[in-house]
Design an enzyme around this catalytic site. Sequence first.
Site, short mmCIF file in Angstrom:
data_model
loop_
_atom_site.label_atom_id
_atom_site.label_comp_id
_atom_site.label_asym_id
_atom_site.label_seq_id
_atom_site.Cartn_x
_atom_site.Cartn_y
_atom_site.Cartn_z
N ASP A 5 48.32 51.18 46.00
CA ASP A 5 48.39 49.88 45.31
C ASP A 5 49.86 49.52 45.05
O ASP A 5 50.38 49.74 43.96
CB ASP A 5 47.59 49.95 44.00
CG ASP A 5 46.10 50.04 44.27
OD1 ASP A 5 45.64 49.48 45.28
OD2 ASP A 5 45.38 50.68 43.48
N LYS A 27 43.89 54.61 51.02
CA LYS A 27 43.14 53.39 50.70
C LYS A 27 44.11 52.22 50.58
O LYS A 27 45.04 52.26 49.78
CB LYS A 27 42.35 53.54 49.40
CG LYS A 27 41.49 52.31 49.11
CD LYS A 27 40.70 52.45 47.84
CE LYS A 27 41.45 52.04 46.63
NZ LYS A 27 41.63 50.58 46.46
N ASP A 54 39.97 48.45 51.47
CA ASP A 54 39.20 48.10 50.27
C ASP A 54 39.41 46.63 49.94
O ASP A 54 40.19 46.28 49.06
CB ASP A 54 39.69 49.02 49.13
CG ASP A 54 39.03 48.74 47.80
OD1 ASP A 54 37.93 48.16 47.77
OD2 ASP A 54 39.62 49.12 46.77
N LEU A 55 38.70 45.76 50.69
CA LEU A 55 38.87 44.31 50.45
C LEU A 55 37.67 43.70 49.75
O LEU A 55 37.68 42.51 49.43
CB LEU A 55 39.16 43.59 51.78
CG LEU A 55 40.47 44.01 52.45
CD1 LEU A 55 40.69 43.23 53.74
CD2 LEU A 55 41.66 43.83 51.52
N LYS A 56 36.63 44.49 49.53
CA LYS A 56 35.48 44.05 48.70
C LYS A 56 35.00 42.65 49.07
O LYS A 56 35.00 41.74 48.23
CB LYS A 56 35.85 44.10 47.22
CG LYS A 56 36.29 45.46 46.71
CD LYS A 56 36.49 45.42 45.20
CE LYS A 56 36.88 46.74 44.60
NZ LYS A 56 38.21 47.22 44.98
N HIS A 58 32.83 39.43 49.63
CA HIS A 58 31.67 38.85 48.94
C HIS A 58 31.67 37.36 49.28
O HIS A 58 32.40 36.58 48.68
CB HIS A 58 31.81 39.08 47.43
CG HIS A 58 30.60 38.68 46.65
ND1 HIS A 58 30.49 38.88 45.30
CD2 HIS A 58 29.44 38.08 47.02
CE1 HIS A 58 29.31 38.44 44.87
NE2 HIS A 58 28.66 37.95 45.91
N ASP A 59 30.84 36.98 50.26
CA ASP A 59 30.84 35.58 50.72
C ASP A 59 29.51 35.33 51.40
O ASP A 59 28.63 36.20 51.38
CB ASP A 59 32.04 35.37 51.68
CG ASP A 59 32.56 33.93 51.65
OD1 ASP A 59 31.73 33.00 51.68
OD2 ASP A 59 33.79 33.74 51.61
N THR A 63 30.18 34.34 57.04
CA THR A 63 31.62 34.58 56.84
C THR A 63 31.90 36.08 56.75
O THR A 63 32.90 36.57 57.30
CB THR A 63 32.09 33.84 55.56
OG1 THR A 63 31.83 32.45 55.75
CG2 THR A 63 33.56 34.06 55.30
N THR A 118 34.33 50.05 38.39
CA THR A 118 34.46 51.12 37.38
C THR A 118 35.23 50.64 36.14
O THR A 118 35.28 51.35 35.14
CB THR A 118 35.15 52.35 37.98
OG1 THR A 118 36.24 51.92 38.80
CG2 THR A 118 34.20 53.15 38.83
N ARG A 180 40.57 60.25 36.39
CA ARG A 180 41.74 60.44 35.53
C ARG A 180 41.89 61.93 35.20
O ARG A 180 41.09 62.47 34.44
CB ARG A 180 41.59 59.66 34.21
CG ARG A 180 41.72 58.14 34.35
CD ARG A 180 43.14 57.75 34.70
NE ARG A 180 43.28 56.30 34.84
CZ ARG A 180 43.04 55.61 35.96
NH1 ARG A 180 42.64 56.22 37.06
NH2 ARG A 180 43.23 54.31 36.00
N GLN A 189 40.55 51.17 33.45
CA GLN A 189 39.29 51.77 33.87
C GLN A 189 38.41 52.05 32.66
O GLN A 189 38.88 52.14 31.53
CB GLN A 189 39.55 53.07 34.65
CG GLN A 189 40.25 52.86 35.99
CD GLN A 189 39.34 52.25 37.07
OE1 GLN A 189 38.26 51.74 36.78
NE2 GLN A 189 39.78 52.30 38.30
N ARG A 210 46.75 55.32 40.21
CA ARG A 210 47.89 55.44 39.30
C ARG A 210 48.18 56.87 38.84
O ARG A 210 49.33 57.17 38.51
CB ARG A 210 47.66 54.51 38.09
CG ARG A 210 47.91 53.04 38.45
CD ARG A 210 47.32 52.10 37.45
NE ARG A 210 45.86 52.09 37.53
CZ ARG A 210 45.07 51.30 36.80
NH1 ARG A 210 45.62 50.47 35.94
NH2 ARG A 210 43.76 51.35 36.95
O1 C5P Z 1 44.85 53.50 39.59
P1 C5P Z 1 43.41 53.84 39.70
O2 C5P Z 1 43.14 55.30 40.01
O3 C5P Z 1 42.56 53.32 38.54
O4 C5P Z 1 42.94 53.04 41.02
C1 C5P Z 1 41.61 52.92 41.40
C2 C5P Z 1 41.57 52.18 42.72
O5 C5P Z 1 40.22 52.05 43.11
C3 C5P Z 1 42.15 50.77 42.68
O6 C5P Z 1 42.77 50.56 43.94
C4 C5P Z 1 40.94 49.87 42.54
O7 C5P Z 1 41.11 48.62 43.19
C5 C5P Z 1 39.88 50.68 43.27
N1 C5P Z 1 38.49 50.43 42.88
C6 C5P Z 1 38.02 50.58 41.60
N2 C5P Z 1 36.70 50.33 41.31
C7 C5P Z 1 35.87 49.97 42.28
C8 C5P Z 1 36.34 49.83 43.61
C9 C5P Z 1 37.67 50.10 43.87
O8 C5P Z 1 38.78 50.95 40.69
N3 C5P Z 1 34.59 49.79 42.02
#
Ligand code: C5P
Length: 232
Positions: A5, A27, A54-56, A58-59, A63, A118, A180, A189, A210
């Site tokens: 990220d 990712k 990870d572009l998620k 939703h359309d 599309t 999450t 974490r 989160q 992170r």
């Molecule tokens: O920094 P952290 O460990 O919280 O990052 C979690 C990563 O997982 C981020 O890139 C976030 O976009 C992704 N993510 C998420 N929850 C989801 C899907 C993806 O936190 N349901």
Amino acid sequence: MVALDYPDAAAAEALLRNLEGIACYIKVGMQLYYSAGPAFVSGLKERGYLVFLDLKMHDIPNTVKGGAGSIAKLGVDMFNVHAAGGVRMMEAALEGVDAALGGGGRQRPTVIAVTQLTSTSQQVMNDEIGIAGSTEDAVIRYAKLAKQAGLDGVVASPQEVRAIKEACGERFQTITPGIRPAGVDVGDQSRIMTPREALLQGTDYMVIGRAITGAADPRQALENIIEELIGS
Ligand code: C5P
């Protein structure tokens, strides 16, 4: 899976150099993809990385079908759509992959669905998003829809892995952010676990951002996590 990220390719490359030699899945999410673009992703593949895009999506189904085809052509190993788009939309993602890759025996990417982010607490899901009941019930309902559509698994909290496996089978994959290690800031989160706890739940892939990218020494942070997992 290490979540790259970062705002641009240069920052992402600095982390890749720092982690060189440690086998991990990469990712790429919207922040980096919208800035560095498809060339960065196909470059990662050319260098041999396993890549989760990870572009998620939703359309509308048509599309998503087109978008999934474009993603499949980048050669990524995994990508995702939102289960909230419904069964027809998820099926369209698979159709888009098949149409783009053709019959030629090329292995298709793993296609998974996001259940509830999450970062979403039950209160937010009930009061803001308007879905009644427990987060776990909503996650299981989405996971079953993803399975019905033919997808390979779901993104969910490690807290929901056992229930997903019970509802959809052990081979249905779980990809879990919300990780974490002890002592690391929770940030935005909500439904979190430590790497060790997540492993014991039986998660297939952990997504960690992170806790690695925000550490003073990212390589050491990742090595500590691997140590924690090997010791489990
Ligand atoms: O920094 P952290 O460990 O919280 O990052 C979690 C990563 O997982 C981020 O890139 C976030 O976009 C992704 N993510 C998420 N929850 C989801 C899907 C993806 O936190 N349901």
